[in-house]
Scaffold this motif. Structure first.
Motif, PDB file in Angstrom:
ATOM      1  N   PRO A  74       0.844  -1.198   0.000  1.00 51.64           N
ATOM      2  CA  PRO A  74       0.000   0.000   0.000  1.00 51.64           C
ATOM      3  C   PRO A  74       0.881   1.251   0.000  1.00 51.64           C
ATOM      4  N   GLY A  75       0.327   2.287  -0.550  1.00 49.49           N
ATOM      5  CA  GLY A  75       1.086   3.538  -0.581  1.00 49.49           C
ATOM      6  C   GLY A  75       0.834   4.295  -1.862  1.00 49.49           C
ATOM      7  N   PHE A  76       1.789   5.113  -2.193  1.00 48.36           N
ATOM      8  CA  PHE A  76       1.635   5.993  -3.338  1.00 48.36           C
ATOM      9  C   PHE A  76       2.848   5.838  -4.243  1.00 48.36           C
ATOM     10  N   ASP A  77       2.589   5.675  -5.522  1.00 49.74           N
ATOM     11  CA  ASP A  77       3.669   5.533  -6.495  1.00 49.74           C
ATOM     12  C   ASP A  77       3.343   6.374  -7.714  1.00 49.74           C
ATOM     13  N   THR A  78       4.376   6.655  -8.464  1.00 48.85           N
ATOM     14  CA  THR A  78       4.182   7.417  -9.700  1.00 48.85           C
ATOM     15  C   THR A  78       4.805   6.651 -10.860  1.00 48.85           C
ATOM     16  N   LEU A  79       4.263   6.900 -12.016  1.00 46.98           N
ATOM     17  CA  LEU A  79       4.809   6.323 -13.242  1.00 46.98           C
ATOM     18  C   LEU A  79       5.075   7.455 -14.219  1.00 46.98           C
ATOM     19  N   MET A  80       6.241   7.431 -14.803  1.00 48.50           N
ATOM     20  CA  MET A  80       6.578   8.417 -15.831  1.00 48.50           C
ATOM     21  C   MET A  80       6.965   7.666 -17.085  1.00 48.50           C
ATOM     22  N   CYS A  81       6.460   8.138 -18.180  1.00 48.48           N
ATOM     23  CA  CYS A  81       6.838   7.556 -19.461  1.00 48.48           C
ATOM     24  C   CYS A  81       7.759   8.542 -20.155  1.00 48.48           C
ATOM     25  N   CYS A  82       8.977   8.138 -20.338  1.00 51.04           N
ATOM     26  CA  CYS A  82       9.986   9.020 -20.925  1.00 51.04           C
ATOM     27  C   CYS A  82      10.375   8.483 -22.298  1.00 51.04           C
ATOM     28  N   HIS A  83      11.156   9.289 -22.952  1.00 50.95           N
ATOM     29  CA  HIS A  83      11.582   8.917 -24.302  1.00 50.95           C
ATOM     30  C   HIS A  83      13.089   8.807 -24.323  1.00 50.95           C
ATOM     31  N   GLN A  84      13.548   7.676 -24.824  1.00 49.83           N
ATOM     32  CA  GLN A  84      14.995   7.474 -24.848  1.00 49.83           C
ATOM     33  C   GLN A  84      15.634   8.423 -25.849  1.00 49.83           C
ATOM     34  N   TRP A  85      16.662   9.098 -25.365  1.00 55.64           N
ATOM     35  CA  TRP A  85      17.346  10.112 -26.182  1.00 55.64           C
ATOM     36  C   TRP A  85      18.837   9.909 -25.954  1.00 55.64           C
ATOM     37  N   GLY A  86      19.405   9.087 -26.809  1.00 51.26           N
ATOM     38  CA  GLY A  86      20.809   8.724 -26.591  1.00 51.26           C
ATOM     39  C   GLY A  86      20.913   7.908 -25.315  1.00 51.26           C
ATOM     40  N   GLU A  87      21.775   8.347 -24.461  1.00 49.07           N
ATOM     41  CA  GLU A  87      21.969   7.642 -23.196  1.00 49.07           C
ATOM     42  C   GLU A  87      20.941   8.075 -22.155  1.00 49.07           C
ATOM     43  N   ARG A  88      20.265   9.152 -22.435  1.00 48.42           N
ATOM     44  CA  ARG A  88      19.393   9.718 -21.410  1.00 48.42           C
ATOM     45  C   ARG A  88      17.929   9.482 -21.736  1.00 48.42           C
ATOM     46  N   PHE A  89      17.108   9.739 -20.714  1.00 50.31           N
ATOM     47  CA  PHE A  89      15.671   9.592 -20.882  1.00 50.31           C
ATOM     48  C   PHE A  89      15.039  10.962 -20.699  1.00 50.31           C
ATOM     49  N   LYS A  90      14.419  11.437 -21.766  1.00 52.27           N
ATOM     50  CA  LYS A  90      13.756  12.737 -21.686  1.00 52.27           C
ATOM     51  C   LYS A  90      12.355  12.549 -21.131  1.00 52.27           C
ATOM     52  N   CYS A  91      12.020  13.353 -20.139  1.00 53.93           N
ATOM     53  CA  CYS A  91      10.702  13.260 -19.540  1.00 53.93           C
ATOM     54  C   CYS A  91      10.106  14.659 -19.462  1.00 53.93           C
ATOM     55  N   ILE A  92       8.793  14.686 -19.408  1.00 57.54           N
ATOM     56  CA  ILE A  92       8.138  15.949 -19.119  1.00 57.54           C
ATOM     57  C   ILE A  92       7.633  15.878 -17.685  1.00 57.54           C
ATOM     58  N   ILE A  93       6.990  16.954 -17.252  1.00 53.01           N
ATOM     59  CA  ILE A  93       6.695  17.002 -15.827  1.00 53.01           C
ATOM     60  C   ILE A  93       5.431  16.225 -15.460  1.00 53.01           C
ATOM     61  N   ALA A  94       4.674  15.768 -16.445  1.00 55.96           N
ATOM     62  CA  ALA A  94       3.461  15.015 -16.108  1.00 55.96           C
ATOM     63  C   ALA A  94       3.824  13.598 -15.683  1.00 55.96           C
ATOM     64  N   TYR A  95       3.053  13.059 -14.802  1.00 58.20           N
ATOM     65  CA  TYR A  95       3.241  11.675 -14.386  1.00 58.20           C
ATOM     66  C   TYR A  95       1.900  11.108 -13.944  1.00 58.20           C
ATOM     67  N   ALA A  96       1.828   9.802 -13.958  1.00 59.13           N
ATOM     68  CA  ALA A  96       0.601   9.129 -13.515  1.00 59.13           C
ATOM     69  C   ALA A  96       0.753   8.749 -12.046  1.00 59.13           C
ATOM     70  N   LYS A  97      -0.362   8.773 -11.349  1.00 57.78           N
ATOM     71  CA  LYS A  97      -0.332   8.491  -9.911  1.00 57.78           C
ATOM     72  C   LYS A  97      -1.056   7.181  -9.635  1.00 57.78           C
ATOM     73  N   ILE A  98      -0.442   6.375  -8.810  1.00 59.19           N
ATOM     74  CA  ILE A  98      -1.053   5.101  -8.419  1.00 59.19           C
ATOM     75  C   ILE A  98      -1.218   5.121  -6.905  1.00 59.19           C
ATOM     76  N   TYR A  99      -2.441   5.043  -6.495  1.00 63.15           N
ATOM     77  CA  TYR A  99      -2.738   4.942  -5.068  1.00 63.15           C
ATOM     78  C   TYR A  99      -3.074   3.486  -4.772  1.00 63.15           C
ATOM     79  N   THR A 100      -2.273   2.872  -3.963  1.00 60.89           N
ATOM     80  CA  THR A 100      -2.534   1.486  -3.582  1.00 60.89           C
ATOM     81  C   THR A 100      -3.154   1.504  -2.199  1.00 60.89           C
ATOM     82  N   GLU A 101      -4.370   1.089  -2.163  1.00 63.29           N
ATOM     83  CA  GLU A 101      -5.145   1.210  -0.934  1.00 63.29           C
ATOM     84  C   GLU A 101      -4.574   0.312   0.162  1.00 63.29           C
ATOM     85  N   GLY A 102      -4.739   0.771   1.371  1.00 63.12           N
ATOM     86  CA  GLY A 102      -4.249   0.010   2.511  1.00 63.12           C
ATOM     87  C   GLY A 102      -3.400   0.894   3.402  1.00 63.12           C
ATOM     88  N   MET A 103      -2.682   0.249   4.270  1.00 66.44           N
ATOM     89  CA  MET A 103      -1.878   0.978   5.230  1.00 66.44           C
ATOM     90  C   MET A 103      -0.407   0.666   5.011  1.00 66.44           C
TER      91      MET A 103
END
Lengths: 1074, 171
Positions: A337-366
């Motif tokens: 349980p808890g809170f997690d985020t997912l970001m989908c980035c784009h591979q750009w050479g060795e690095r991963f380009k991301c924007i500031i948006a992300y998805a939120k996953i709330y896992t119910e429980g304690m």
């Protein structure tokens, strides 16, 4: 008088009764309702109408308001027509209706006197329960309030003229059609899992009849260039021409069925980047969750998507799914349980380009927040709690107070005693700690976290905390510490007043002089607020600190108290001042002389009742100026000296006074008296013995000071002269001194005679001694050298024995009978076949009995190759190593097989002869070897190593390759000298026969060397060429029978194996250069 | 004649005292440097807590122009302008430990404002106020990454400011 009465009666009948397009007698145009009412009045009867009881009633007719001209020209109704107009005013809360007769307009234009037309209008709205009545001559205007609601308003008009009256038919006005439609609301967009961007909106009114819509959008920076999209019959549209990273403004409007367009809706701003579907999701532990990401940037491809969990962990690609070019999906399972985020980035050479948006996953429980609380019992009780959480989660700390004990709280969960939830004053955020104030230490508090946005479903396990169990008390105060003469440190302190429970204490102390490398000694637990510590020494000041905590039960140690420096107890002032010496440094630029006093420290340990706490340095300059400095127990003290007589006294002090027996030092710039006759030093590995003598006719000094520099301290490492200087004071009666410590052997010792009125002339002596380690090292090296030399000699002997055991003894050869090789100086002597030597000095005629044969393969006639072929034979001994190395580089190394023998049947009788076979090599490196060998022909060579170890001195350069070109042999005593060191061991015939039977086709070089020369050769290894020439090492070869037995002809290599192998056979092939 | 010759320098000296700078130039430079260094350290600590994957690059400099990235420093005015923008961003973010950085920025702004006043510089309103508001509104639900982006860019600006402290001498 003609009177005309017009009555308006308006009756509200509701909205539903009227069709929007049908204004019941009128039309809706430009947000107005219009009608044309014409009435026929019984005009003739009106003259006597005033006497009539019932006035005559005329007829009215509503004509087409859009063509009033044609209607007004009706022959029956002309002159009694009214234009009726209704509209909304006052923010559309009032309906205004106006009736105006055509007669009014005509009268205004003709200025004619006409009978008056009276217009009366009644307006009625049932919904608003309002009615209005108004009248006027030729015109009338009524207003009715609608309170902002739509309504259907009825109106009646009556006109009167000269006593005749006409009533209008029923007219109805729908105020709904007098308004613009409300613009759509709730404009927003969704992104589908296929990547479509769909905008949606809602009607402002539930019963809106809007059918047509228009949506427009433009980038925020260019609002003049709108893109407009028409939509019919639905309240959504898909916009797929939008670019990412641009901030757009979008608006929508609607059109009512009577073609009124609404205003544009409120602008909606958006920027497309990466859209997540869904943007946030609630799940349960262990469930799979699939999130889609849409790349609105067309240059980003879903095949290069990289999904990150909480921005920290890259999710394995096996969990990705490419939906289309722009859409990627990932499936994850969150276990806790808890809170997690997912970001989908784009591979750009060795690095991963991301924007500031992300998805939120709330896992119910304690989840476990790992709370740590610490309370403080003081004027205002407080409790600070810290916790751990995901850095991505925004949390709220909530707590609830209970009046009962925490142990029983689980039973009371949800009972009435619990008060309502309270929140940390800091509110929601990324806090990791919260301080609660004004709480009761003796209550129980339930504390937990809630993830912001988790709708209360994601929270931490609660903790139940009684603040009294987590108190960190204030440190003890009012410390007192005394170092007693009986080597006891006595310490006392006061406990904090709160909390009131029993305390335990810990005490730590450290000697003040050891503060640089503080090593606290800790004593505890102590149950009383005092302690006595046994010391090893007295007179030492200590720094003391104390802390406390609850005796029984949980809680925290307080911070350490403020440091307190112990007081040293003294009963009297110190008796003696410290001994000291000085360092005088003249500043070359500022013309200032600095004097630094180096003060001995043993004053610390003295009489325990008169401990030294500090120093007093008293200065007496010429002119009776006296001043003093008070210092702590410092090791150094500096002052400036003005080159005048200056006396310094260093005194010890404590709280009870200063020492009375003190040492003085007088600094004087006057010439110093000489009193030392001699001064010498003798050093060994660990001690220096110093001795000196005085001149007999001089007064004896008060004492001597011997100083030297500690060479261990490097001046380049910023060690000052003062710190490097070592000194020792010697009594005046002493004439020698033994100093035992680590010396480097190059110290310069200076002896200062010290008189009452100043210093005498110093004497210096440098104690030098060799380093025994170096001697030992030298001895070891010498010993090893000898061992190496002997080993080399022995190994050389052994090698020679091994290598030459098979070489035949030329003395056993028939041609060598009677020859004394020691007396042969030239090749002519050895081989007196002059023409053969002239033509080719190395060409020897084979002797039928014994010959040494040097056979070379025929090669393309290049000089170098010829040299190559001959090289192995002519290597000089001390070049062997080099040559071996060169050989090692060669892919086809030269090899010499000492055991490969060949013999003719004729020589079979010479059973004592063995042969050495020299294998040729065609490697170019041999040329170099040869050249090196030749160039260093002065070396007395041992042909050793893998090759033949051919030794011997061959006057005339028998094997000198410089002669191989058959050039002049003008120098018959060519420099080549070959030591003959090997005995020619004679082997059995079996070897010989075996070699022959195998038909060895190898080129054979048989050398004969006199074994008697062996020892001499060894001695000549290192001799020079000239020495070689004089030191004849004679090869005992009788060339004469050899030359006589065979003609001096070149032997073709092709037949070399068929040559009768008489030993020694010296044969070489002479090739004249073209 | 001589009186007037003495009078003018005296007047000029008085004027210079009247318009004297309350905070000495070097003192301000030192103070600003200290504050900028402090802010940089706080930002580093803050962003390090996210423990982002090393290869991650959140927000290209060309993206999100509403938050200043690599803005040139051209005197006090531009410094004030940029810091004010950052302060607005921090103000709109949820409460938390970023509040301390917000306080630090406010203090820094106060010092710079005082300096501008003493130098009679005219201040101007930040140009992109509405765009910034819209940006913050759009991304209100992604404040973790917005904060990371803003703090990272603020850190770069502070680093630039430290090497351009001479710009504090001009408007």
């Amino acid at each position: 008088m003609l009177a005309l009465l017009v009555n308006f009666i308006t009756i509200s009948q509701g909205l539903a009764a009227l069709s929007p397009s049908d204004g019941r007698g009128g039309i809706y145009e430009d947000l107005k309702w219009k009608a044309l009412l014409c009435c026929e009045l019984p005009f003739a009867q009106t003259l006597d109408d005033g006497l009539s009881e019932h006035p005559p009633v005329g007829q009215c007719q509503l004509l087409n308001a859009t063509k009033p001209e044609s209607s007004s020209k009706s022959p029956t109704l002309s002159g009694n027509c009214l234009d009726i107009l209704c509209w909304l005013e006052g923010e559309q809360t009032n309906l205004i209706c106006n009736a105006k007769s055509h007669r009014a307009a005509a009268a205004a234009s003709l200025f004619a006197v006409r009978p008056q037309l009276v217009v009366q209008m009644n307006v009625l709205s049932d919904e608003a329960n309002h009615a209005a009545q108004c009248a006027g001559e030729d015109t009338a205007m009524c207003s009715i309030s609608l309170h902002g609601n739509d309504a259907t308003v009825s109106l009646n008009i009556s006109i009167s003229l000269n006593g005749s009256t006409a009533l209008s038919p029923k007219m109805q006005v729908s105020t709904h059609h007098l308004r613009r439609p409300e613009p759509p609301v709730n404009l927003h967009y969704n992104v589908t899992t296929e990547g479509e961007v769909i905008f949606r909106w809602s009607d402002a009114q539930p019963n809106s009849d809007a059918i047509n819509f228009e949506i427009r959008y433009a980038s925020n920076s260019s609002l003049q260039q709108w893109e407009v999209v028409k939509v019919k019959g639905r309240s959504w549209v898909s916009l797929n021409e939008l670019s990412s990273g641009i901030r757009y403004m979008v608006q929508v409007r609607c059109q009512s069925h009577i073609n009124y367009w609404s205003e544009w809706s409120q602008p909606f701003y958006f920027t497309l980047g990466v859209s997540y579907i869904p943007a946030e999701i609630f799940t349960t532990p262990g469930s799979e969750v699939t999130i889609y990401a849409v790349f609105h940037n067309r240059s980003w491809s879903a095949s290069k998507a990289v999904w990150m969990l909480n921005g920290q962990v890259k999710i394995p690609e096996s969990q990705y799914r490419v939906i289309n070019e722009q859409v990627s999906a990932v499936t994850v399972t969150v276990d806790e349980p808890g809170f997690d985020t997912l970001m989908c980035c784009h591979q750009w050479g060795e690095r991963f380009k991301c924007i500031i948006a992300y998805a939120k996953i709330y896992t119910e429980g304690m989840f476990n927040a790992d709370f740590t609380c610490q309370s403080k019992n003081s004027e205002v009780d407080t409790m600070s709690c810290e916790w751990n959480k995901s850095a991505w989660a925004q949390v709220r700390l909530l707590y609830r107070q209970y009046t009962s004990m925490c142990e029983t709280i689980s039973e009371m969960e949800g009972s009435e005693e619990a008060e309502e939830n309270m929140e940390c004053p800091s509110g929601a955020g990324d806090h990791r700690e919260c301080t609660l104030r004004n709480l009761s230490l003796f209550s129980c508090y339930k504390i937990w976290l809630e993830v912001e946005g988790g709708r209360g479903k994601v929270r931490s396990f609660p903790v139940y905390v009684a603040p009294i169990d987590y108190v960190k008390p204030s440190p003890p105060s009012v410390l007192e510490a005394t170092t007693l003469p009986n080597k006891i440190l006595s310490v006392s302190w006061s406990r904090p007043r709160l909390p009131v429970y029993d305390m335990q204490y810990e005490l730590r102390f450290v000697a003040l002089r050891e503060m640089a490398n503080t090593q606290w000694k800790v004593i505890g637990p102590l149950l009383e607020p005092q302690a006595e510590i046994q010391l090893k020494e007295s007179c030492i000041q200590f720094k003391v600190e104390v802390r406390c905590r609850r005796l029984n039960g949980s809680g925290y140690w307080s911070d350490w108290s403020m440091s307190y420096t112990s007081v040293v107890y003294n009963s009297k002032a110190p008796e003696m001042g410290p001994d000291f010496w000085r360092v005088i440094e003249e500043h070359p630029v500022r013309s200032v002389t600095n004097v630094t006093l180096i003060i001995k420290q043993p004053v610390l340990a003295g009489d325990p009742y008169s401990c030294v706490e500090g120093l007093v340095i008293e200065h007496r300059a010429s002119g009776r100026a006296v001043w003093s400095n008070e210092t702590t127990l410092a090791q150094f003290h500096s002052f400036q000296w003005r080159k005048e007589a200056h006396t310094v006294t260093v005194m010890s002090r404590n709280a009870l006074g200063i020492s009375t027996q003190n040492r003085n030092m007088t600094l004087s710039h006057q010439p110093k008296r000489r009193c030392v006759r001699s001064f010498s030093a003798v050093a060994n590995s660990s001690c220096v013995y110093l001795s000196w003598s005085l001149l007999s006719d001089h007064p004896v000094p008060q004492s001597f000071v011997i100083e030297w520099l500690d060479l261990k301290k490097d001046p380049e490492q910023d060690v000052s002269l003062t710190e490097r200087l070592q000194w020792v004071r010697v009594q005046s009666a002493s004439r020698d001194l033994s100093l035992c410590r680590r010396f480097y052997g190059s110290e310069e010792f200076t002896l200062y005679p010290v008189f009452v009125d100043g210093e005498g002339e110093p004497v210096r002596y440098t104690a030098t001694r060799g380093d025994p380690a170096a001697y030992i090292l030298l001895l070891i090296i010498a010993f090893l050298s000898v061992v190496l030399f002997v080993t080399l000699l022995m190994s050389q002997n052994q090698m020679r024995k091994l290598m030459w055991k098979d070489v035949p003894n030329p003395n056993k050869c028939s041609w060598a009978k009677g020859m004394d090789f020691r007396q042969i100086n030239t090749i002519e002597n050895l081989f007196p076949h002059s023409e053969g030597l002239t033509a080719c000095p190395l060409l020897l005629v084979s002797e039928s009995i014994c010959e040494v044969e040097i056979i070379e393969k025929t090669h393309p006639v290049t000089l170098e190759h010829e040299q190559d072929n001959e090289v192995p034979i002519y290597k000089s001994g001390n070049k062997t190593a080099t040559d071996s190395a060169l050989l090692a580089d060669s892919s086809e190394p030269l090899s010499l097989e000492a055991s490969t023998a060949a013999a003719t049947p004729e020589t079979s009788g010479q059973s004592s002869v063995t042969y050495s076979t020299v294998l040729r090599s065609d490697q170019p490196s041999l040329l170099r070897k040869q050249q090196e060998s030749l160039s260093s022909s002065s070396d007395e060579g041992n042909f050793s190593a893998n090759n033949s170890e051919i030794s011997g001195s061959f006057p005339g350069g028998l094997w000198d390759l410089e002669n191989h070109v058959c050039s002049d042999s003008a120098n018959p005593r060519h420099s080549s000298s070959y030591n003959s060191v090997e005995e020619f061991s004679e082997t059995s015939d079996q070897d010989y026969e075996a070699s022959e039977s195998t038909g060895v086709a190898k080129d054979l070089y048989y050398l004969e060397v006199n074994e008697e020369e062996e020892e001499e050769d060894e001695e000549e290894i290192e001799e020079t060429q000239s020495e070689q020439e004089n030191n004849e090492i004679v090869m005992k070869v009788d060339a004469r029978p050899l030359l006589e037995g065979k003609k001096s002809t070149a032997v073709d290599s092709s037949v070399s194996h068929s040559i009768p192998l008489y030993l020694p056979q010296f044969r070489t092939e002479c090739i004249n250069p073209p | 004649m001589y009186f007037s010759a003495l009078l003018y320098p005296c007047i000029l000296a008085m004027l210079s005292l009247v318009h004297g700078i309350p905070i000495h130039s070097d003192s301000l430079k030192n103070l600003v440097k200290l504050q900028a260094d402090t802010i940089i350290i706080r930002i580093k600590d803050h962003n390090a807590e996210l423990k982002l994957y090393p290869k991650l690059l959140i927000g290209d400099p060309e993206l999100y122009p509403e938050v200043p990235a690599d803005k040139p420093i051209q005197g006090l005015g531009s410094i004030m302008d940029t810091i004010t923008t950052f302060q607005k961003v921090l103000q709109r973010l949820p409460k938390g430990r970023v509040s301390q950085i917000h306080i630090d920025l406010s203090t820094l702004l106060g010092h710079l404002k005082e300096r501008m006043t003493s130098m009679h510089c005219t201040s101007k309103e930040p140009a992109n106020g509405r765009a910034l508001d819209a940006f913050l509104e759009d991304n209100a639900t992604h404040h973790i990454t917005v904060r990371y982006l803003a703090l990272d860019r603020l850190k770069q600006f502070m680093q630039k400011l430290i090497v351009n402290l001479d710009q504090l001498k001009s408007c």
